[in-house]
Design a protein around this motif. Structure first.
Motif, short mmCIF file in Angstrom:
data_model
loop_
_atom_site.label_atom_id
_atom_site.label_comp_id
_atom_site.label_asym_id
_atom_site.label_seq_id
_atom_site.Cartn_x
_atom_site.Cartn_y
_atom_site.Cartn_z
N VAL A 134 41.52 33.44 57.61
CA VAL A 134 40.72 34.65 57.35
C VAL A 134 39.76 34.41 56.19
N VAL B 224 27.40 48.74 52.40
CA VAL B 224 28.38 48.79 53.48
C VAL B 224 28.34 50.13 54.19
N LEU C 296 35.65 34.63 56.05
CA LEU C 296 34.90 35.41 55.07
C LEU C 296 33.95 34.52 54.27
N TYR D 22 26.86 50.63 57.73
CA TYR D 22 27.55 50.26 58.95
C TYR D 22 28.22 51.46 59.61
N ALA E 183 39.17 52.64 54.18
CA ALA E 183 39.76 51.54 54.95
C ALA E 183 41.18 51.27 54.49
N ALA F 133 32.75 41.16 52.09
CA ALA F 133 32.21 40.34 53.17
C ALA F 133 31.00 41.00 53.84
N LEU F 134 31.07 42.31 53.99
CA LEU F 134 29.94 43.02 54.62
C LEU F 134 28.73 43.07 53.72
N ALA G 160 42.63 44.43 50.99
CA ALA G 160 42.03 44.19 52.30
C ALA G 160 40.74 44.98 52.47
N GLY G 161 40.75 46.25 52.04
CA GLY G 161 39.53 47.05 52.11
C GLY G 161 38.43 46.48 51.23
N THR H 194 36.96 43.31 52.79
CA THR H 194 36.06 43.65 53.89
C THR H 194 34.70 44.08 53.37
#
Length: 237
Positions: free
Chosen positions: A70, A233, A74, A236, A191, A228-229, A221-222, A225
């Motif tokens: 993962v 964000v 990323l 999106y 998230a 990475a975005l 994790a949120g 993410t």
């Protein structure tokens, strides 16, 4: 030369190098997190005994490999966006720190200041040095992240008569706010909450409030993410 590295096969090489750095970093970080959690548990057990150190073990190989893959994905995204410059390396460091925090919190239900504070200051420093998030957005995100969960903590304690989360969660969300900025912060929290609710349901098969789970891994994790975005964000959604 630069144009060659940002188009065609040059871009593929840059992204592949970034992904390799991400995989290597995540593999080391996962191992370090387990060793750090064990040492921290021993220290706490020697102090007040509130956190048992027994039962801690290294991550299962499939979990460690999965986390590394993962992270490699990323890192590929980051290398495609930033190249192998400051934006890539600073964000990759943040992602690895989030991985360490997630593992430690999952094992000990604890987010130590020794990890959350450097993540916060690095986020502010990255913004000051011209990172993807402006300094004023970074500062506002840090304040909003800590303040929102602090208010939520006291409201929950008022109505339920007990604590609903630890202060480490406030500090982690503040650190994430410093990295992603105030405008992306609500989506990080959304998230994390959705992931936490989903994980609790899969484990309990219901939505009862009788059990508690570490919130740090879901915040991490949120945050990963959102990093990475990239900035913006919210576009999106």
């Amino acid at each position: 030369m630069l144009s060659v590295l940002t188009t065609g096969w040059g871009l593929v090489v840059v992204c592949a190098a970034g992904a390799l750095a991400g995989i290597s970093g995540a593999w080391w970080s996962a191992g370090f997190a387990c060793r750090y959690a064990l040492r921290l548990a021993v220290e706490l057990q020697a102090g007040d005994g509130a956190h048992p150190g027994c039962g801690l073990s290294p991550l299962a190989p499939w979990l460690r490999c999965g986390a590394s893959m993962v992270m490699g994905g990323l890192a590929w995204i980051l290398a495609h966006r930033y190249g192998l410059g400051f934006g890539f390396w600073s964000t990759l460091i943040a992602l690895n720190m989030l991985l360490i925090l997630a593992v430690v919190d999952a094992q000990l239900a604890l987010l130590p200041d020794a990890l959350t504070a450097p993540l916060l200051w690095l986020g502010l420093a990255a913004a000051w040095m011209g990172g993807p998030v402006s300094l004023h957005q970074s500062l506002a995100g840090a304040v909003a992240g800590y303040g929102f969960l602090w208010v939520l903590f006291w409201l929950f304690a008022l109505f339920r008569g007990r604590a609903g989360m630890g202060y480490g969660d406030f500090k982690l969300l503040a650190a994430l706010g410093a990295w992603v900025g105030i405008f992306s912060l609500p989506y990080v929290l959304l998230a994390a909450c959705l992931a936490g609710i989903g994980a609790a349901f899969l484990r309990q098969k219901n939505f009862r409030l009788g059990s508690s789970y570490p919130f740090g891994p879901f915040l991490a994790a949120g945050g990963a993410t959102a990093l990475a975005l990239g900035p913006g964000v919210q576009s999106y959604f």
